[in-house]
Design an enzyme around this catalytic site. Structure first.
Site, short mmCIF file in Angstrom:
data_model
loop_
_atom_site.label_atom_id
_atom_site.label_comp_id
_atom_site.label_asym_id
_atom_site.label_seq_id
_atom_site.Cartn_x
_atom_site.Cartn_y
_atom_site.Cartn_z
N ALA A 65 0.33 -5.20 9.13
CA ALA A 65 -0.34 -3.91 8.90
C ALA A 65 -0.59 -3.24 10.24
O ALA A 65 -0.63 -3.89 11.29
CB ALA A 65 -1.65 -4.13 8.16
N GLY A 111 1.40 -8.46 6.89
CA GLY A 111 1.89 -7.63 5.80
C GLY A 111 3.40 -7.62 5.70
O GLY A 111 3.95 -7.40 4.61
N GLU A 114 4.19 -10.66 3.73
CA GLU A 114 3.78 -10.39 2.35
C GLU A 114 4.76 -9.46 1.65
O GLU A 114 5.07 -9.63 0.47
CB GLU A 114 2.38 -9.82 2.33
CG GLU A 114 1.31 -10.83 2.74
CD GLU A 114 -0.06 -10.21 2.93
OE1 GLU A 114 -1.02 -10.74 2.37
OE2 GLU A 114 -0.16 -9.19 3.65
N GLU A 134 -3.50 -13.53 10.01
CA GLU A 134 -4.73 -12.74 9.85
C GLU A 134 -6.00 -13.49 10.27
O GLU A 134 -6.94 -12.89 10.78
CB GLU A 134 -4.87 -12.29 8.38
CG GLU A 134 -3.88 -11.21 7.95
CD GLU A 134 -2.56 -11.74 7.48
OE1 GLU A 134 -1.75 -10.97 6.96
OE2 GLU A 134 -2.31 -12.98 7.64
#
Length: 260
Positions: A65, A111, A114, A134
């Protein structure tokens, strides 16, 4: 339709989506999330597209992200708005009624990892690196990492990766079942296209039913999942492709599927 953060191309019956924020290592910001959602809507409604490839660049698939945007989140309500947008996008990929291949070269972190896990199949270049780091910045994965990763690699291995935040290389990702295959970096695009082209030759409705049966059934108890599979199997006998496929088999010829 033009985009700022992605490039969309069509190659025969394949839709190719390239993440294109090279200066930000393809970090997932709000604009990229919106544009990915828009192109998925376009692909879903395009009957000429039978398979999808999502890719980045040679050195980075997506590095997570966009921390510059995340750092501006001040409240749980704002965090909820952001993570909801991500979930809706990844669910859209997971439930797209067409096979989606993640062609991963370079970094697929946070992300980005993911995003790859929301795809049906992951092909990794030899230089690919996967991870959910994270925990190292005081948060947890918010785009499905705590849920999709255990379903792919098993509970214990997933917890190790999530607790440490340490990455794994392509060969280890293959060993634990995170990716389907590892290919030379220079061959990644060709290998992804080869796989996608194979899907375009399959009956589209049967592919859609397989994807739905797997995705839905994995969250059911076995008896309910088998019943769901049976209904999907039965429904396909209303399609012309089923009749063409079996007729072609009996006649010892190649079937001509029409997606109907």
């Amino acid at each position: 339709m033009s985009f700022n953060t992605i490039i969309y191309e069509q190659d025969g019956g394949i839709g190719i989506v390239t993440l294109n924020r090279p200066r930000s290592m393809n970090a997932l910001n709000n604009e990229l999330i919106r544009e990915l959602g828009a192109v998925l809507d376009e692909i879903a409604g395009d009957g000429t597209i039978s398979a999808v490839i999502i890719r980045g660049h040679e050195k980075v698939f997506a590095a997570g992200a966009d921390i510059s945007e995340l750092s501006r989140i001040q409240t749980p309500a704002q965090a909820h708005q952001f993570v909801t947008r991500v979930h809706l996008l990844f669910d859209r990929i997971e439930n797209l009624p067409k096979p989606v291949i993640a062609a991963v070269s370079g970094l697929a972190l946070g992300g980005g990892c993911e995003l790859s896990m929301a795809c049906d199949i992951r092909i990794a270049a030899e230089n690919a690196v996967f991870g959910q780091p994270e925990i190292k910045i005081g948060v947890i994965p918010g785009g499905g990492g705590t849920q999709r990763l255990p379903r792919l690699v098993g509970l214990g291995r997933a917890k190790e990766l999530l607790f440490t935040g340490d990455p794994v290389d392509a060969q280890e990702a293959w060993r634990i079942g995170l990716v389907s295959r590892v290919v030379p970096t220079a061959s990644l695009g060709d290998e992804a296209r080869k796989m996608a082209t194979g899907f375009t030759a399959r009956p589209a409705l049967a592919l859609q039913m397989i994807k739905m049966a797997v995705n839905t059934g994995i969250n059911m108890d076995l008896r309910s999942a088998l019943s769901h599979e049976a209904r999907c199997f039965e429904w396909l006998f209303s399609t012309l492709d089923q009749k063409e496929g079996m007729r072609a088999f009996m006649e010892k010829r190649r079937p001509e599927f029409k997606g109907i």
